[in-house]
Design an enzyme around this catalytic site. Structure first.
Site, PDB file in Angstrom:
ATOM      1  N   GLU A 127      30.785 -29.203 -36.349  1.00  0.00           N
ATOM      2  CA  GLU A 127      31.527 -29.449 -35.592  1.00  0.00           C
ATOM      3  C   GLU A 127      31.106 -31.488 -35.120  1.00  0.00           C
ATOM      4  O   GLU A 127      30.566 -31.577 -35.962  1.00  0.00           O
ATOM      5  CB  GLU A 127      30.123 -29.326 -33.807  1.00  0.00           C
ATOM      6  CG  GLU A 127      30.262 -28.193 -33.896  1.00  0.00           C
ATOM      7  CD  GLU A 127      29.515 -28.229 -32.181  1.00  0.00           C
ATOM      8  OE1 GLU A 127      28.733 -29.204 -31.487  1.00  0.00           O
ATOM      9  OE2 GLU A 127      28.731 -26.581 -32.178  1.00  0.00           O
ATOM     10  N   ARG A 155      21.330 -24.860 -20.443  1.00  0.00           N
ATOM     11  CA  ARG A 155      21.399 -24.411 -21.323  1.00  0.00           C
ATOM     12  C   ARG A 155      19.926 -24.019 -22.812  1.00  0.00           C
ATOM     13  O   ARG A 155      19.006 -25.063 -22.271  1.00  0.00           O
ATOM     14  CB  ARG A 155      22.685 -24.241 -22.366  1.00  0.00           C
ATOM     15  CG  ARG A 155      22.704 -26.170 -23.050  1.00  0.00           C
ATOM     16  CD  ARG A 155      23.744 -25.943 -24.234  1.00  0.00           C
ATOM     17  NE  ARG A 155      23.201 -27.039 -24.455  1.00  0.00           N
ATOM     18  CZ  ARG A 155      24.872 -27.324 -25.755  1.00  0.00           C
ATOM     19  NH1 ARG A 155      25.378 -27.132 -26.066  1.00  0.00           N
ATOM     20  NH2 ARG A 155      24.245 -28.712 -25.704  1.00  0.00           N
ATOM     21  N   HIS A 194      34.736 -34.463 -22.252  1.00  0.00           N
ATOM     22  CA  HIS A 194      34.538 -34.158 -24.402  1.00  0.00           C
ATOM     23  C   HIS A 194      35.190 -33.572 -24.414  1.00  0.00           C
ATOM     24  O   HIS A 194      36.265 -32.896 -24.055  1.00  0.00           O
ATOM     25  CB  HIS A 194      32.742 -33.048 -24.074  1.00  0.00           C
ATOM     26  CG  HIS A 194      32.846 -32.804 -25.456  1.00  0.00           C
ATOM     27  ND1 HIS A 194      33.447 -32.910 -26.354  1.00  0.00           N
ATOM     28  CD2 HIS A 194      31.367 -33.473 -25.708  1.00  0.00           C
ATOM     29  CE1 HIS A 194      32.513 -33.032 -27.485  1.00  0.00           C
ATOM     30  NE2 HIS A 194      31.572 -33.754 -27.977  1.00  0.00           N
ATOM     31  N   TRP A 205      27.944 -37.491 -23.905  1.00  0.00           N
ATOM     32  CA  TRP A 205      25.856 -37.508 -24.001  1.00  0.00           C
ATOM     33  C   TRP A 205      25.278 -39.007 -24.520  1.00  0.00           C
ATOM     34  O   TRP A 205      24.872 -39.006 -24.269  1.00  0.00           O
ATOM     35  CB  TRP A 205      26.218 -36.843 -24.596  1.00  0.00           C
ATOM     36  CG  TRP A 205      25.925 -36.506 -26.122  1.00  0.00           C
ATOM     37  CD1 TRP A 205      27.033 -35.114 -26.062  1.00  0.00           C
ATOM     38  CD2 TRP A 205      25.854 -36.780 -27.055  1.00  0.00           C
ATOM     39  NE1 TRP A 205      27.148 -35.295 -27.627  1.00  0.00           N
ATOM     40  CE2 TRP A 205      26.173 -36.318 -27.871  1.00  0.00           C
ATOM     41  CE3 TRP A 205      24.813 -37.715 -27.495  1.00  0.00           C
ATOM     42  CZ2 TRP A 205      26.845 -37.017 -29.276  1.00  0.00           C
ATOM     43  CZ3 TRP A 205      25.397 -38.593 -28.992  1.00  0.00           C
ATOM     44  CH2 TRP A 205      26.120 -37.911 -30.261  1.00  0.00           C
ATOM     45  N   GLU A 227      22.989 -24.633 -32.353  1.00  0.00           N
ATOM     46  CA  GLU A 227      21.873 -25.894 -32.608  1.00  0.00           C
ATOM     47  C   GLU A 227      20.967 -25.612 -32.263  1.00  0.00           C
ATOM     48  O   GLU A 227      19.859 -26.072 -31.756  1.00  0.00           O
ATOM     49  CB  GLU A 227      23.314 -27.210 -31.749  1.00  0.00           C
ATOM     50  CG  GLU A 227      24.143 -28.099 -32.841  1.00  0.00           C
ATOM     51  CD  GLU A 227      23.861 -28.667 -31.900  1.00  0.00           C
ATOM     52  OE1 GLU A 227      23.608 -29.215 -30.490  1.00  0.00           O
ATOM     53  OE2 GLU A 227      25.336 -29.279 -32.721  1.00  0.00           O
TER      54      GLU A 227
HETATM   55  C1  GAL Z   1      26.794 -29.566 -29.758  1.00  0.00           C
HETATM   56  C2  GAL Z   1      26.616 -28.384 -29.106  1.00  0.00           C
HETATM   57  C3  GAL Z   1      27.709 -27.453 -28.313  1.00  0.00           C
HETATM   58  C4  GAL Z   1      28.587 -29.255 -27.513  1.00  0.00           C
HETATM   59  C5  GAL Z   1      28.393 -30.530 -28.494  1.00  0.00           C
HETATM   60  C6  GAL Z   1      28.995 -31.204 -27.474  1.00  0.00           C
HETATM   61  O1  GAL Z   1      25.570 -30.213 -29.218  1.00  0.00           O
HETATM   62  O2  GAL Z   1      26.532 -27.431 -30.450  1.00  0.00           O
HETATM   63  O3  GAL Z   1      27.857 -27.158 -27.865  1.00  0.00           O
HETATM   64  O4  GAL Z   1      27.510 -29.118 -26.480  1.00  0.00           O
HETATM   65  O5  GAL Z   1      27.637 -30.447 -28.498  1.00  0.00           O
HETATM   66  O6  GAL Z   1      28.668 -32.908 -27.766  1.00  0.00           O
END
Ligand code: GAL
Length: 671
Positions: free
Chosen positions: A311, A115, A362, A319, A154
């Site tokens: 978020e 992405r 996730h 990750w 982001e």
């Molecule tokens: C953020 C992102 C989300 C998702 C999330 C996972 O960096 O905006 O789309 O990937 O992390 O932790």
């Protein structure tokens, strides 16, 4: 600021999520919307990664599915946080225009298939993205469901630093605007060194991989350029939306542990409301303290105004090297800690856990296990609490302490050649913030040069890069009666990464009353002893006091005999300097002592809780709200009176805060 501020108005605290309905069939949408109602969700972000769905072929738009989902959300009374859809370009764009793909510092392109594979300076990408934004804003700009615009996603998470030829040309344009003449640029970058002098603008490149270390001035400016370039991109999207919609516009920041590429101090003024994404980082010693820091910094970016947690997670991310689920109650504690620290919205990534794609492991509000799960039950419980605390929206956090934070110092500290590769800017920030957090003190995070007049204590961790004007604000504030604690590696270089000579800490030296002659970092694992019995690590320096008093000196190590902790009377104030990384207990004790002398106190007295409490007060026009978050197992008692919003009970004098619980007390007027 290019944008007139458009207030984000919401009934109470917003509760929501990212929602990716593209991943599901419409029968699942029906269930989703029903369950969103059950959880109390009232703000849903859609179309963040929508591009290939709404523009499947260049110039061919298909909004049927998006119309449908926005319509369904609206019918259910759920407001929409509408993504412009540009976060990740569709495959057809990269195939037709491979020049939009970002280039790493070694000159290799990054392929599509992940992405955010686009160069921030690409005019081709920008034109294609803006056509999409105009189409989306034209279609939904005045849709009654749309409460907020969510520009891209982001920005700079993966693509902040692009080294392609297009970026090189944009970098040169940025440099010409900044320096006007090559002589000025050569002077700023110190190109006399290693025969690096430029005679033509076209000779200048982004700091691509070299055979040796690179020019640190060039790298610092490349960071500034890259941050500005993505901000210009944000502005272009916002400018495209503005004539087509009166709805407020923002994007989600990444004020978290390891994202360093954007100087959000320069971005925040463009946001109609600051929004941040935060994930607990279990690689850190104290993830809760880092959460609090990120929340305080998010608030600081908006000058203290309420912000939105755009978020966070209900459990494990996907990750980190080891992705931990949350402990029981932690979703609620994390969420309400953000609210305590000024968030007027609590949103999660994401609504329903994906079953395919990179993020299938996730966590989400609705986990793979479905509604018969602890996560879902806690989400519903949290939604109930959010519904009960709506009255505190708009109130502001009270703080007596400021911590000075600088992305420029972060960039300049972590240059390739430095006194110790173990020296990290954020480590110092976390150490100082962590000590204040453990003391229960509420901290505003401010930019270098910010007005300090409302604070009683200012802490300046490792502010490596400092302008004379920023130093003057601090030293004048101390002289007027303030108390400051400055830690090592502060005041070393100016805005061009040029060393302040005559003895470190440059423009802070006189106020601190110390003259540092040499750095003497120590190896990992080596402990230094100080004359007051404390120990420290990482750093020492050879220095002597000029006007300060040495409160502790190095007993051993390469700087034995030099002062380690000093205190200087400066005007009517006091300037402390800490020349080493104190062990956590010692740093806490020192900051506790300075805070007490400066009259700084936690927002309320507490008993018990085993040091695992956070206490923050938000003050509104009609009432104040005391938050007590108990991260530990030990019960605590907070002194407060009023009405406790979570349990719905009046409280008088003592409020019980069981292990793991949160209490929010609407205080009586006397507070
Ligand atoms: C953020 C992102 C989300 C998702 C999330 C996972 O960096 O905006 O789309 O990937 O992390 O932790």
């Amino acid at each position: 600021m290019t944008a007139p501020a458009r207030p984000f108005e919401h009934d109470g605290i917003a509760f929501g999520c990212d929602y990716n309905p593209e991943q599901w069939t419409t029968d699942v949408w029906d269930e989703d919307i029903r369950l969103m109602g059950e959880a109390g969700v009232d703000l849903v972000a859609v179309n963040i990664f929508g591009w290939s769905h709404i523009e499947p072929r260049e110039g061919e738009y298909d909004f049927r599915a998006l119309d449908d989902i926005i319509g369904r959300l609206h019918a259910a009374g759920i407001r929409v946080n509408l993504g412009t859809g540009t976060a990740s370009p569709p495959a057809w764009l990269a195939r037709r225009h491979p020049e939009i793909l970002p280039m790493a510092e070694d000159g290799t392109r990054r392929f599509p298939g992940g992405r955010q594979a686009w160069c921030p300076s690409s005019p081709v990408f920008r034109a294609a993205a803006l056509r999409l934004v105009e189409a989306v804003a034209g279609r939904y700009g005045d849709h009654p469901a749309v409460a907020l615009w969510h520009v891209s996603n982001e920005l700079g998470c993966h693509n902040a630093l692009c080294h392609c030829d297009e970026s090189a040309a944009a970098f040169r344009r940025w440099l010409e605007a900044r320096y006007v003449t090559l002589d000025a640029l050569n002077a700023a970058w110190g190109t006399a060194f290693w025969s690096q002098t430029y005679g033509e603008w076209d000779e200048i490149l982004p700091p691509r991989a070299t055979i040796s270390t690179r020019n640190p001035g060039q790298m610092l400016d490349f960071h500034r350029f890259s941050s500005d370039e993505l901000l210009a991109y944000y502005r272009a999207e916002a400018d495209a939306i503005r004539p087509l919609s009166t709805v407020p516009i923002t994007t989600n920041f990444m004020v978290t542990a390891h994202i360093e590429n954007l100087d959000y101090w320069s971005w925040a003024g463009d946001m109609d409301i600051v929004a941040n994404d935060h994930y607990l980082d279990h690689r850190l010693a104290d993830p809760n303290a880092e959460l609090a820091f990120a929340a305080d910094l998010s608030r600081g970016l908006g000058g203290g105004a309420p912000w939105i947690l755009m978020e966070h997670s209900t459990g494990a991310v996907n990750w980190q090297p080891l992705n931990k689920p949350k402990t029981p109650g932690e979703i609620i504690r994390n969420s309400l800690t953000h609210v305590a620290r000024g968030a007027d919205g609590v949103c999660f990534f994401q609504w329903r856990a994906s079953v395919q794609g990179s993020e299938k492991f996730h966590s989400a509000m609705l986990p793979h296990a479905g509604t018969d799960s602890a996560v879902w039950r806690e989400v519903v419980e949290l939604g109930g609490i959010i519904g009960r605390i709506g009255e505190l929206a708009g109130s502001r956090v009270e703080a007596q302490v400021a911590l000075v934070f600088s992305w420029e110092s972060w960039w300049a500290t972590q240059t390739e050649s430095r006194p110790s590769q173990s020296l990290g800017y954020l480590d110092q920030v976390h150490a100082a913030y962590g000590a204040l957090h453990a003391l229960g003190l509420t901290v505003d995070v401010v930019a270098p040069g910010a007005d300090l007049s409302v604070y009683s204590l200012v802490v300046v961790p490792g502010l490596h890069l400092i302008r004379q004007s920023e130093a003057t604000v601090l030293t004048d504030w101390i002289a007027a009666g303030g108390s400051a604690v400055v830690t090592f590696y502060s005041g070393i270089v100016d805005q061009d990464d040029r060393v302040w000579t005559g003895g470190y800490t440059g423009p802070l030296r006189d106020a601190l009353g110390v003259r540092v002659e040499e750095f003497a970092p120590v190896a990992a694992g080596e402990t230094l002893r100080l004359s007051d019995g404390a120990t420290s690590t990482l750093w020492s320096e050879r220095s002597h006091v000029t006007t300060a008093v040495a409160e502790a000196s190095f007993v051993d190590g390469p700087s034995a005999g030099s002062p380690a902790i000093t205190r200087n009377a400066w005007g009517r104030g006091t300037a402390w300097y800490v020349a080493t990384l104190l062990e956590a207990d010692a740093l806490r004790a020192l900051l506790g002592r300075v805070a007490a002398e400066a009259g700084v106190r936690p927002p309320a007295a507490v008993r018990g809780g085993d040091g695992a409490l956070e206490i923050v007060r938000r003050r509104g026009a009609d009432a104040s709200y005391l938050f007590v978050v108990n991260h530990g197992d030990a019960a605590a008692v907070a002194e407060a009176s009023g009405f406790e919003l979570i349990t719905g009970m009046p409280v008088a004098g003592d409020v019980d805060v069981p292990g793991g619980a949160v209490r929010i007390i609407r205080e009586e007027a006397a507070a």
